[in-house]
Structures are given as C-alpha cells and as structure tokens.
Design an enzyme around this catalytic site. Structure first.
Site, PDB file in Angstrom:
ATOM      1  N   GLY A  48       0.856  -1.180   0.000  1.00 53.15           N
ATOM      2  CA  GLY A  48       0.000   0.000   0.000  1.00 53.15           C
ATOM      3  C   GLY A  48       0.888   1.223   0.000  1.00 53.15           C
ATOM      4  O   GLY A  48       1.475   1.568   1.020  1.00 53.15           O
ATOM      5  N   GLY A  59       3.714   1.228   2.793  1.00 60.31           N
ATOM      6  CA  GLY A  59       4.758   0.343   2.281  1.00 60.31           C
ATOM      7  C   GLY A  59       4.264  -1.063   2.108  1.00 60.31           C
ATOM      8  O   GLY A  59       3.257  -1.294   1.447  1.00 60.31           O
ATOM      9  N   ILE A  60       4.946  -2.002   2.739  1.00 60.38           N
ATOM     10  CA  ILE A  60       4.605  -3.411   2.573  1.00 60.38           C
ATOM     11  C   ILE A  60       4.248  -4.002   3.933  1.00 60.38           C
ATOM     12  O   ILE A  60       4.850  -3.651   4.941  1.00 60.38           O
ATOM     13  CB  ILE A  60       5.753  -4.197   1.902  1.00 60.38           C
ATOM     14  CG1 ILE A  60       5.281  -5.594   1.509  1.00 60.38           C
ATOM     15  CG2 ILE A  60       7.005  -4.204   2.754  1.00 60.38           C
ATOM     16  CD1 ILE A  60       6.160  -6.271   0.483  1.00 60.38           C
ATOM     17  N   ALA A  61       3.262  -4.854   3.931  1.00 61.45           N
ATOM     18  CA  ALA A  61       2.852  -5.565   5.148  1.00 61.45           C
ATOM     19  C   ALA A  61       3.076  -7.050   4.917  1.00 61.45           C
ATOM     20  O   ALA A  61       2.409  -7.658   4.078  1.00 61.45           O
ATOM     21  CB  ALA A  61       1.382  -5.286   5.458  1.00 61.45           C
ATOM     22  N   CYS A  77      -7.091  -6.643  -0.269  1.00 55.50           N
ATOM     23  CA  CYS A  77      -6.619  -6.084  -1.539  1.00 55.50           C
ATOM     24  C   CYS A  77      -7.736  -5.970  -2.573  1.00 55.50           C
ATOM     25  O   CYS A  77      -7.464  -5.972  -3.776  1.00 55.50           O
ATOM     26  CB  CYS A  77      -5.455  -6.893  -2.081  1.00 55.50           C
ATOM     27  SG  CYS A  77      -4.070  -6.995  -0.920  1.00 55.50           S
TER      28      CYS A  77
END
Length: 129
Positions: A48, A59-61, A77
């Site tokens: 995101g 960022g990234i999860a 998503c």
C-alpha cells in the site's frame, strides 16, 4: 537521493519480502493476480503505497503471525476470492515479528543498495505544531 522509479520501489519491496521468506524456507513469488507477495497461491504480503512529492508513506505488510480470523472480516486487496496466509502458518510454528526484523533490514539494504540506522521512536521529541 535514490535514483529509483515508483515501480522499481514497489518491485524492490516485493523482492525484500521474497528474500525474508526465503530465509525462513518459504518460497515467495509475484503473481499476475496482483501486486504483493504470494506463497503457495496465497497472499502473504500486501503493498500500500502513497506518494506525495516523492516521499512515500505506508509500504509493505508481511503477514508474520497475525490472527488469521481477522482476514475473514475484510476483502484483502479488493479481491474477494483470494486466500491469505502468514509466515507462521507456512512454517507451522509461531514466529515473532522481532525475529523477522533483522532479515527484513538485511534484504531491504541488499535490494535498494542502501544503509540503515536504528531509530528509537520512544525518544523522539513530539512537535506541538
């Protein structure tokens, strides 16, 4: 300053997560179904990104050890038909986020060819502005 396009940044975050998963013996991969990282056809990391004036937020999860029942309450998503997994689920034992941090930093530095320093957020001054 980095010489990095937004798409290179997104791909680099995916590559970072793939490297972390590999350290734990999990094969992470990209999928035509959408951005993020997948393990055995299930989404294990989501992206995101919000960018304003070339400053990124979010960022990234990477799902390390979340309560997986929470994913029953959302449409991850925007794809109602996907399954979600976690590192703990994939390797069959609990993994603490702290155990993954060093690996994430290592792979981020490797992928983006940069350094990193630790910031103690508990000692940061809070601005009244």
């Amino acid at each position: 300053a980095w010489e990095c396009s937004l798409m290179d940044y997104v791909s680099g975050l995916e590559e970072t997560a793939i490297g972390v998963l590999g350290d734990w013996g999990v094969r992470g991969e990209r999928s035509a179904r959408g951005r993020g990282v997948w393990a055995r056809g299930k989404k294990i990391a989501a992206l995101g990104i919000n960018v304003r004036r070339w400053v990124t937020m979010h960022g990234i999860a990477l799902n390390v050890d979340p309560d997986m029942s929470h994913f029953d309450l959302i449409n991850p998503c925007g794809m109602a038909d996907i399954e979600v997994t976690s590192l703990s689920h994939e390797i069959g034992k609990q993994v603490l986020v702290e155990a993954v941090t060093e690996s994430f930093i290592f792979h981020f530095k490797r992928v983006f060819e940069c350094g990193a320093e630790t910031v103690d957020m508990t000692k940061r001054a809070v601005s009244g502005n």
